[in-house]
Design a protein around this motif. Structure first.
Motif, PDB file in Angstrom:
ATOM      1  N   LEU A  50       0.589  -1.207  -0.184  1.00 37.63           N
ATOM      2  CA  LEU A  50      -0.028   0.105   0.071  1.00 37.63           C
ATOM      3  C   LEU A  50       0.871   1.234  -0.022  1.00 37.63           C
ATOM      4  O   LEU A  50       0.663   2.220  -0.778  1.00 37.63           O
ATOM      5  CB  LEU A  50      -1.016  -0.047   1.387  1.00 37.63           C
ATOM      6  CG  LEU A  50      -1.705   1.086   1.167  1.00 37.63           C
ATOM      7  CD1 LEU A  50      -2.951   1.247   0.041  1.00 37.63           C
ATOM      8  CD2 LEU A  50      -2.488   1.221   2.722  1.00 37.63           C
ATOM      9  N   MET A  51       1.772   1.091   0.660  1.00 35.60           N
ATOM     10  CA  MET A  51       2.783   2.507   1.049  1.00 35.60           C
ATOM     11  C   MET A  51       3.548   2.685  -0.546  1.00 35.60           C
ATOM     12  O   MET A  51       3.803   3.859  -0.873  1.00 35.60           O
ATOM     13  CB  MET A  51       3.660   2.155   1.955  1.00 35.60           C
ATOM     14  CG  MET A  51       3.183   2.413   3.326  1.00 35.60           C
ATOM     15  SD  MET A  51       2.302   3.706   3.949  1.00 35.60           S
ATOM     16  CE  MET A  51       3.776   5.028   4.056  1.00 35.60           C
TER      17      MET A  51
ATOM     18  N   HIS B 296       4.596   6.535  -1.273  1.00 34.20           N
ATOM     19  CA  HIS B 296       5.244   7.128  -0.095  1.00 34.20           C
ATOM     20  C   HIS B 296       6.758   6.225  -0.011  1.00 34.20           C
ATOM     21  O   HIS B 296       7.481   6.985   0.583  1.00 34.20           O
ATOM     22  CB  HIS B 296       4.635   6.695   1.334  1.00 34.20           C
ATOM     23  CG  HIS B 296       3.126   7.688   1.312  1.00 34.20           C
ATOM     24  ND1 HIS B 296       3.174   8.790   1.162  1.00 34.20           N
ATOM     25  CD2 HIS B 296       1.940   7.089   1.226  1.00 34.20           C
ATOM     26  CE1 HIS B 296       1.767   9.469   1.343  1.00 34.20           C
ATOM     27  NE2 HIS B 296       1.127   8.140   1.061  1.00 34.20           N
ATOM     28  N   TRP B 297       6.701   5.133  -0.430  1.00 31.70           N
ATOM     29  CA  TRP B 297       8.125   4.521  -0.348  1.00 31.70           C
ATOM     30  C   TRP B 297       8.403   3.991  -1.697  1.00 31.70           C
ATOM     31  O   TRP B 297       7.617   3.837  -2.691  1.00 31.70           O
ATOM     32  CB  TRP B 297       7.684   3.209   0.605  1.00 31.70           C
ATOM     33  CG  TRP B 297       7.614   3.486   1.939  1.00 31.70           C
ATOM     34  CD1 TRP B 297       7.628   4.576   2.619  1.00 31.70           C
ATOM     35  CD2 TRP B 297       7.249   2.437   2.822  1.00 31.70           C
ATOM     36  NE1 TRP B 297       7.248   4.181   3.842  1.00 31.70           N
ATOM     37  CE2 TRP B 297       6.923   3.034   4.248  1.00 31.70           C
ATOM     38  CE3 TRP B 297       6.890   0.928   2.836  1.00 31.70           C
ATOM     39  CZ2 TRP B 297       6.601   2.138   5.305  1.00 31.70           C
ATOM     40  CZ3 TRP B 297       6.775   0.203   3.846  1.00 31.70           C
ATOM     41  CH2 TRP B 297       6.329   0.856   5.109  1.00 31.70           C
ATOM     42  N   PRO B 298       9.875   3.844  -1.934  1.00 35.18           N
ATOM     43  CA  PRO B 298      10.223   3.308  -2.959  1.00 35.18           C
ATOM     44  C   PRO B 298       9.610   2.065  -3.683  1.00 35.18           C
ATOM     45  O   PRO B 298       9.608   1.185  -2.683  1.00 35.18           O
ATOM     46  CB  PRO B 298      11.799   3.644  -3.263  1.00 35.18           C
ATOM     47  CG  PRO B 298      11.975   3.530  -1.541  1.00 35.18           C
ATOM     48  CD  PRO B 298      10.855   3.962  -1.026  1.00 35.18           C
ATOM     49  N   ALA B 299       9.812   1.847  -4.996  1.00 34.43           N
ATOM     50  CA  ALA B 299       9.264   0.146  -5.272  1.00 34.43           C
ATOM     51  C   ALA B 299      10.206  -0.970  -4.874  1.00 34.43           C
ATOM     52  O   ALA B 299       9.984  -1.833  -4.790  1.00 34.43           O
ATOM     53  CB  ALA B 299       9.406   0.264  -6.814  1.00 34.43           C
ATOM     54  N   GLU B 300      11.614  -0.364  -4.545  1.00 34.40           N
ATOM     55  CA  GLU B 300      12.593  -1.515  -4.212  1.00 34.40           C
ATOM     56  C   GLU B 300      12.063  -2.032  -2.715  1.00 34.40           C
ATOM     57  O   GLU B 300      12.527  -2.911  -2.361  1.00 34.40           O
ATOM     58  CB  GLU B 300      13.969  -0.771  -4.034  1.00 34.40           C
ATOM     59  CG  GLU B 300      14.593  -0.657  -5.403  1.00 34.40           C
ATOM     60  CD  GLU B 300      14.043   0.785  -5.887  1.00 34.40           C
ATOM     61  OE1 GLU B 300      13.642   1.793  -5.100  1.00 34.40           O
ATOM     62  OE2 GLU B 300      14.066   1.140  -6.988  1.00 34.40           O
TER      63      GLU B 300
ATOM     64  N   PRO C 239      -0.035  -6.511  -5.949  1.00 34.85           N
ATOM     65  CA  PRO C 239      -0.772  -6.648  -7.304  1.00 34.85           C
ATOM     66  C   PRO C 239      -0.095  -6.172  -8.436  1.00 34.85           C
ATOM     67  O   PRO C 239       0.729  -5.040  -8.162  1.00 34.85           O
ATOM     68  CB  PRO C 239      -1.974  -5.833  -6.780  1.00 34.85           C
ATOM     69  CG  PRO C 239      -2.015  -5.890  -5.347  1.00 34.85           C
ATOM     70  CD  PRO C 239      -0.585  -5.901  -4.686  1.00 34.85           C
ATOM     71  N   LYS C 240      -0.362  -6.575  -9.481  1.00 38.01           N
ATOM     72  CA  LYS C 240       0.189  -5.860 -10.824  1.00 38.01           C
ATOM     73  C   LYS C 240       0.347  -4.428 -10.803  1.00 38.01           C
ATOM     74  O   LYS C 240       1.227  -3.814 -11.306  1.00 38.01           O
ATOM     75  CB  LYS C 240      -0.417  -6.614 -11.882  1.00 38.01           C
ATOM     76  CG  LYS C 240      -0.389  -8.005 -11.950  1.00 38.01           C
ATOM     77  CD  LYS C 240       0.944  -8.310 -12.351  1.00 38.01           C
ATOM     78  CE  LYS C 240       0.960  -9.976 -12.072  1.00 38.01           C
ATOM     79  NZ  LYS C 240       2.545 -10.540 -11.875  1.00 38.01           N
ATOM     80  N   ARG C 241      -0.782  -3.584 -10.484  1.00 35.04           N
ATOM     81  CA  ARG C 241      -0.731  -2.348 -10.557  1.00 35.04           C
ATOM     82  C   ARG C 241       0.530  -1.651  -9.651  1.00 35.04           C
ATOM     83  O   ARG C 241       1.029  -0.738 -10.134  1.00 35.04           O
ATOM     84  CB  ARG C 241      -2.110  -1.845  -9.953  1.00 35.04           C
ATOM     85  CG  ARG C 241      -2.325  -1.884  -8.539  1.00 35.04           C
ATOM     86  CD  ARG C 241      -3.841  -1.482  -8.169  1.00 35.04           C
ATOM     87  NE  ARG C 241      -4.226  -1.380  -6.991  1.00 35.04           N
ATOM     88  CZ  ARG C 241      -4.596  -2.385  -6.332  1.00 35.04           C
ATOM     89  NH1 ARG C 241      -4.813  -3.512  -7.077  1.00 35.04           N
ATOM     90  NH2 ARG C 241      -4.746  -2.541  -4.908  1.00 35.04           N
ATOM     91  N   ILE C 242       0.868  -2.442  -8.684  1.00 29.87           N
ATOM     92  CA  ILE C 242       2.033  -1.950  -7.963  1.00 29.87           C
ATOM     93  C   ILE C 242       3.145  -2.050  -8.570  1.00 29.87           C
ATOM     94  O   ILE C 242       4.180  -1.590  -8.729  1.00 29.87           O
ATOM     95  CB  ILE C 242       1.967  -2.414  -6.536  1.00 29.87           C
ATOM     96  CG1 ILE C 242       0.739  -1.808  -5.952  1.00 29.87           C
ATOM     97  CG2 ILE C 242       3.091  -1.953  -5.621  1.00 29.87           C
ATOM     98  CD1 ILE C 242       0.363  -2.344  -4.585  1.00 29.87           C
ATOM     99  N   ALA C 243       3.412  -3.414  -9.273  1.00 31.78           N
ATOM    100  CA  ALA C 243       4.463  -3.854  -9.796  1.00 31.78           C
ATOM    101  C   ALA C 243       5.009  -2.906 -11.037  1.00 31.78           C
ATOM    102  O   ALA C 243       5.907  -2.805 -11.305  1.00 31.78           O
ATOM    103  CB  ALA C 243       4.271  -5.118 -10.341  1.00 31.78           C
ATOM    104  N   ARG C 244       3.823  -2.587 -11.825  1.00 33.93           N
ATOM    105  CA  ARG C 244       4.052  -1.524 -12.794  1.00 33.93           C
ATOM    106  C   ARG C 244       5.037  -0.357 -12.548  1.00 33.93           C
ATOM    107  O   ARG C 244       5.697   0.022 -13.135  1.00 33.93           O
ATOM    108  CB  ARG C 244       2.751  -0.976 -13.387  1.00 33.93           C
ATOM    109  CG  ARG C 244       2.095  -2.229 -14.344  1.00 33.93           C
ATOM    110  CD  ARG C 244       0.951  -1.576 -14.966  1.00 33.93           C
ATOM    111  NE  ARG C 244       0.514  -0.493 -14.332  1.00 33.93           N
ATOM    112  CZ  ARG C 244      -1.086  -0.242 -14.191  1.00 33.93           C
ATOM    113  NH1 ARG C 244      -1.584  -1.410 -14.950  1.00 33.93           N
ATOM    114  NH2 ARG C 244      -1.442   0.527 -13.696  1.00 33.93           N
ATOM    115  N   SER C 245       4.791   0.178 -11.118  1.00 39.37           N
ATOM    116  CA  SER C 245       5.268   1.216 -10.846  1.00 39.37           C
ATOM    117  C   SER C 245       6.826   1.008 -10.477  1.00 39.37           C
ATOM    118  O   SER C 245       7.679   2.018 -10.406  1.00 39.37           O
ATOM    119  CB  SER C 245       4.605   1.761  -9.331  1.00 39.37           C
ATOM    120  OG  SER C 245       4.978   1.009  -8.202  1.00 39.37           O
TER     121      SER C 245
END
Length: 69
Positions: free
Chosen positions: A43-44, A49-53, A61-67
């Motif tokens: 969620l973060m 708020h937090w970097p993808a790493e 979820p995939k929508r987060i993985a795209r970021s």
């Protein structure tokens, strides 16, 4: 032959069952804590708020993985 009384056998069996039940409850709580941490991290990251790493290794979820791109 063994000289164990019925009471001693029953007490040993009860102790073993109680120990296994306790380990099961503790294991389930640990699993639920890990899931809550994963959800909060995803969620973060999704909210930016937090970097993808930070979410590497989590099943976001995939929508987060795209970021992450």
């Amino acid at each position: 032959m063994n000289n164990y009384s019925f009471g001693e056998i029953l007490m040993s069996a009860t102790t073993i069952i109680a120990f296994v039940a306790l380990m099961t409850v503790l294991g389930e709580q640990d699993y639920q804590d890990a899931l809550a941490e994963e959800r909060a991290t995803c969620l973060m990251v999704a909210q930016g708020h937090w970097p993808a790493e930070t979410a590497e290794g989590y099943d976001c979820p995939k929508r987060i993985a795209r970021s992450e791109l």
